[in-house]
Every structure is written in structure tokens, then in C-alpha cells.
Write an enzyme that holds these catalytic residues in place. Sequence first.
Site, PDB file in Angstrom:
ATOM      1  CG  HIS A  90      -1.958  -1.084   1.214  1.00 17.83           C
ATOM      2  ND1 HIS A  90      -3.216  -0.956   0.681  1.00 17.83           N
ATOM      3  CD2 HIS A  90      -1.890  -2.355   1.689  1.00 17.83           C
ATOM      4  CE1 HIS A  90      -3.890  -2.083   0.827  1.00 17.83           C
ATOM      5  NE2 HIS A  90      -3.096  -2.958   1.430  1.00 17.83           N
ATOM      6  CG  ASN A 163      -7.958  -4.296   1.084  1.00 17.27           C
ATOM      7  OD1 ASN A 163      -7.250  -3.311   1.284  1.00 17.27           O
ATOM      8  ND2 ASN A 163      -7.503  -5.532   1.158  1.00 17.27           N
ATOM      9  CG  HIS A 354      -2.251  -1.190  14.671  1.00 16.64           C
ATOM     10  ND1 HIS A 354      -2.980  -2.339  14.750  1.00 16.64           N
ATOM     11  CD2 HIS A 354      -1.061  -1.462  15.243  1.00 16.64           C
ATOM     12  CE1 HIS A 354      -2.269  -3.270  15.347  1.00 16.64           C
ATOM     13  NE2 HIS A 354      -1.094  -2.768  15.649  1.00 16.64           N
TER      14      HIS A 354
END
Length: 722
Positions: A90, A163, A354
Site C-alpha cells: 500500500h 479494502n 492499525h
Amino acid sequence: MAKSKQPKMVAANKTGLAASPSGVNRSEQAAAVLAQEPGDTLTTNQGLRISDNQNSLRAGTRGPTLLEDHILREKIMHFDHERIPERVVHARGAGAHGVFEVYKSMAKVTKAGFLQDPAVKTPVFVRFSTVAGSRGSADTARDVRGFSVRFYTPEGNFDLVGNNIPVFFIQDAIKFPDLIHSVKPEPHNEIPQAASAHDTFWDFISMVPETTHTVMWAMSDRAIPRSFQMMEGFGVHTFRFVDEAGKASFVKFHWKPVLGVHSLVWDEAVKLAGKDADFHRRDLWEAIDKGQYPEWEFGVQIVPEADEHKFDFDLLDATKLIPESLVPVKLIGKLTLNRNTDNYFAETEQIAFHPGHLVPGIDFSNDPLLQGRLFSYTDTQLSRLGSANFHEIPINRPLAPVDNNQRDGHMRQTIVKGRVSYEPNTLGSGCPMQRPWEQGGFVSHPETMEGEKLRIRSPSFADHFSQPGLFWRSQVRWEQDHIVAAFCFELGKVTVPAVRERMVATLSQVDVVLAQRVADGLGMPVPPPPKGAEDVPHTDEPKTDRALSMAESHKESIVGRTIAVLAAHGVDGKAVDAMRVALVNAGATMKLIAPNLGKIKAAGGEQMDVDHSFPTVGSVLFDAVFAPGGEQSVTALCADANAVLFVKEAYKHGKVIAASDEGLKLIARAAMSAGAADGKFLGPGVIAGLGKVVNTSFIKSVLAAVAMHRFPERPDLADIVA
Ligand code: HDD
């Protein structure tokens, strides 16, 4: 000498961000960090005013540079260290600020504070990304897109690191490095960049059948979105909601774009990589800049704990989705992106998401992929951002107060007063103290655990082909065609025949027609399925699921679309103006494209500004084409190869082609040049306006057609040469 002005210091909140246009008052938390506007006096990093930024200090006019030049050394030293390691995955991303609002209290299922009060606007930062490419790669590569959302809540940061595809390639985090090594450029020669069409990726995929479901999505047009604003987002894993009383339910998170789900076509994506490698980030930036704020609705699929084992698949398996036909998505809030970044590096590059950043009321499930992620993200930030204090970087600071006994470390910013940095203590009156659940403390959902310690995959994760089959069956014909073409392209780039064979054998377990079509495209027979394939559990229910097809996406709006108007001297200026007004009123943008930059003189004598010349753009940058009348203009364009190619390509990519009056001749010229049957573009999506006047019904049809996004079902596309 000009009067020196002090640098303007803008009071900001703890995230280092000035108050957002949403009116969220974050400056209350403020003061610890100041965002700075450029001042008018050049200084060193120590504040020394610099008198000469053009010449280094040297011995004599032609002599060597002196080591003493501390100003030169400081400047070069900083420059030398201006890059940090890019994200290992990413790496290429684009981000923006915004707000989240819940529609009504979700207290029945979760105690998460930001999901209680519709009057509260929770600040967010969102980062979209591609997975495989480096920071400088092209936006339109075929790839999964990251969709990471940080909610800055008063209870701490909640990161939903998802995603645009609802499932993942692998079931267990221990396979992540293998997956990523296979898709990244091959290690011996660092080729290819930002592409999965190479031997190592398909070698791995064809050996690991659990990847099949996500591969089906990745070969569909979902992997080449038209815009970040037109793609869905998914939390992928099953998480938990926990209410005030401690009662838990399973939850899957969804983002549904208000503009609908739309994609590019492959040839367009490839060409865009050259014409505008920043296509997606530019689109996002410009939308926010214009005040057309991108929006998504937040959706949840909630499954009571008692129903955990009611499905044919395991809720803990990240290669499976919960079909919306089985558990509908409930829309519970809205995300609006309303402010671009002030500084890409400070915000988009330094944000450290995170999946373990939770708030009370949201908890993990035992998904083994999620569990492994929880280690990776903090670990990677340490090497990327260089210090255990990365949470102090403005974009990473929670709005919630941070109080603990952690001190020191590389680049520590906060100056915590006092001599107590341990717990328990009496010298600090016992502070900072832990808080129980009732007082807002985080308590992990208690779950009874028993079992042997072993490395094993649950048998309930074994069905790798039912959901890929469901996905395939749920696509309309053109979507299936694009999937077949993508497999043929990707596997066509594979140089090892055994890899192609294994992959087609895998596809034969998804659907025989799919496998046969791909095998035909590759010029090979369908190999027999691998040994033991007949023992793999399999179900064909549900038969289809509407939510899996983009063709079903809503198509009422043309907001965010860009329409090219092709013109030269002598163009029908009234038609151009009428179209411009209609498009702008509907939230779209119109660009005038002509053979040269500057101005063109319309048929009525009026001067019109040209936005782009043909050589600098291509039809791939636009959603639709309009060719207005004007004999002189159309004659010039019919003789201009770039203009003719523009129309042919737009047709080939399924876009709306509209023409009025003599403009129809340009369409006919393009159709002839493209080898269209009878010299005509058949449509649908070809809109002809006859006569001199561009009337309301013509414009209405154009707008309605643009809202349909594309017409990839045109019967003659395969024959068109463009
Ligand atoms: Fe990951 C970044 C999404 C599995 C390890 N991941 C990263 C980003 C997204 C995702 C969107 C970019 C965050 C940003 O914008 O800064 N990752 C996912 C999803 C997964 C997933 C949806 C599965 C459902 N990831 C996954 C696994 C591992 C990682 C199994 C490792 C065991 N991911 C990382 C990472 C990254 C990352 C190496 C690189 C940069 C970063 O974390 O901050 O830790």
C-alpha cells in the site's frame, strides 16, 4: 530591507489540523501542536536569519567550499534524509480529511461512543491506496485498493483498515509475506512494477486454492475503479460489536459510495497509466477542492453470536463474505470527505493505521488473518517512521487525552512533568489510573477458549470454490467477459506453461464455462482438476447475489463526471454553452478540447477558452464525448487524426458519444475509421441531436446516458479498431 513578519502560527488541534469546514471544533484539544504557514524570512532550523541562499561559503570567488558553511551543511543534511521507507505494501496512496455522522444511536448493539449520537460529527482521515506498486507507480494498475479510515473519537482512535474488495487472498497471516513476495516485482530484476501479470504471482496463486475467491474479484473490473469515490469499502474480517451490558454480536463493515460503484475498462486503465498516472488522486483532490465532497454510507451486517455456525462457511474465514441476500447491509451513517491535506508527507505519508486501534464497543474476532495483522502494523511503523513515538506525529495523535507512564525514546515530543512514570504509585496519587468498562475502559470481550496448541487450518475453512462460483454467476454477461479477458491477459503473460495449466484447472472448479473460455483464450485444453478435488466441500447456494454485480449499482447521478467537448474554430457556440450549463448544474465538469490551446472563435463570433489541446489529453481522461455542430469546426476535426481517435476510443471503451447537427459527421467519420459495420456506431449510448438547436430533450438524454456510466454491452465493441 523589507519589514520582517513573524511566521503565522495557526492554532490547531491535537491532530495538527486547523478546524475543518465541517465546523468540528477540534481546537479545544489544542495547543500541543502548531500548524505553520510560511513566513517571510528565510531561516535555518535554529531560526537564524539567512542572508544569502544562492551561494555557498567559499575561499575566494573561485575557491573551494568551506567546511565551516553550517548553513549549507544543515540544508543538504536535511535534504539527504527527506525520504522514509515506503510502506512495504500500500505504498501509493492518497488521503483526505472529513467527518463521520451516525444516523441514529446504535446503543442496542454497541457502546462505541461515536455510534451513539446523530448530532456528533466525528473527524476522520481516509487513505486510499494500491497494494503492490511503489509510491511512484500509476493509480490505475489492476490491484486491490486499500480503504483505510481513522475515526478520531473522544475514546481514542478507531482505525478501520479495509479494502475495496470484501474478501482477502489468504486465510492465515503466516502466508502474507509469501503472497506479497509473489506479487511484488521479481527479486532478481525488480520487474514488473505494480502488476500481477507475471510468473511468480500466478505460480503462488495456482498453488494456493484459498486465493481463488479474491482472485476472481481482482480479475473483475472492481480492481480498476473509475474513482476512489466510486468504489465500495469493506472491513473484510468479521469483527465484534459489544453493547454496554457486554453482549456481543458479529459484524462486517461496509462503505457504500453515494455515487455508485463504477469502473474503468482495462484498455482505458492501461492508457491512463501513461496519460495521467495520478488519475485517481487528482480526481479525489479536485472533487474536494470544488466542494463536491465524496460521500459513502457506512453499513453493517450484524450476526447474533448464536448464529455463528449457521452458514455454509466460517465467519472467521477472510476469504468468505456474507452474501447480502442472506444478511442485508444496514446503513447506519455517512462519511464525507471535505478537506484536502495541507501537506502530503506530514499527513498522508505519515499516518500510521492499525487494525488494533479499537474503541470500547468494538472488538476482534478470532479470524487468524486479523490476529496476525495485529502484530504487523505497529512493527512496520517502527521501521517506516523510525521511532516508538510515532503516535506523537500530529496526524497520528488521538483527540482523546493520552496519559501513561511511557517516556523517552527517539524523537520524543511530549514533555510530561513530574517524577512518577510507573504504576502503582502513591507519589503521583496513583495517577494515571486504569478505568473499568463502566467508566469507559476497554475490556476484551470474554470468550471461553479451550483446545490443543497446534498449527492447523480449521476444516470449516476448506471450501474454496463455492463463493468464487457465486461471484461468477452473479456477474452480467459483460462483467463475465471482462473477467475472462483479464485472466487471458494475466495468464498470457505467464511464461511457464505448467503455471497456466494449474490455474485453469483451479478455475474449472469454480465454473466449467469460465475455465473453458479462459483455456480457449490461452489456446490450451482445460486440464483435469487436481487429485482430491471431488472431496472438497461445495455448495451452489445461493445461486446469485445482486450486490456482487456492479451492473446493479445505482445510476441516477452524473456528479463527478468529466465530459469532453470536441471543437475547433467555427463551432456552434450556443450548443457548447447549453451543454455546459446543463452539465455544471448536474454536478459534472465540461472541458473544451481543440487542436490547439488558447481560444477558438465560435460560429457566432464569440471567443471560447480551450481547456486542453488534443495532443495533451486522450478520451481515457473523460467519461463522455460531445461533438457539437458548426460546419467549419467539424470539417477541421474530421481531418484531425487525434479528434477521430478520441471518438473511436471513447466508443470502444463504452462511453457516451453525443453529437448535434454537423457534429454527427465526426461520429460517422470515427465509425468509418474504426471499421464499424455499415460505417455506423450502433450504440447504445450514442445520442444524436438533429437540427441547429440543442434542445432540452437532447440534453436530457445525454445526461441520462452519462449517468448510466458506460455501455460495455455494445454488441460491436470487439470489432472496433481504436
Ligand atoms: Fe495490511 C497496510 C489492508 C492484511 C500487513 N493493509 C495496509 C493498508 C491497508 C491494508 C488498507 C494501508 C494502510 C494505509 O493506508 O496506511 N491488510 C489490509 C486488509 C487485509 C490486510 C484489508 C486483510 C483483510 N496486512 C494484512 C496482513 C498483514 C498486513 C495479513 C501482515 C501479516 N498491511 C500490513 C503492513 C502495512 C499494511 C505491512 C504496510 C504499511 C502499514 O501496514 O502501515 O503492516
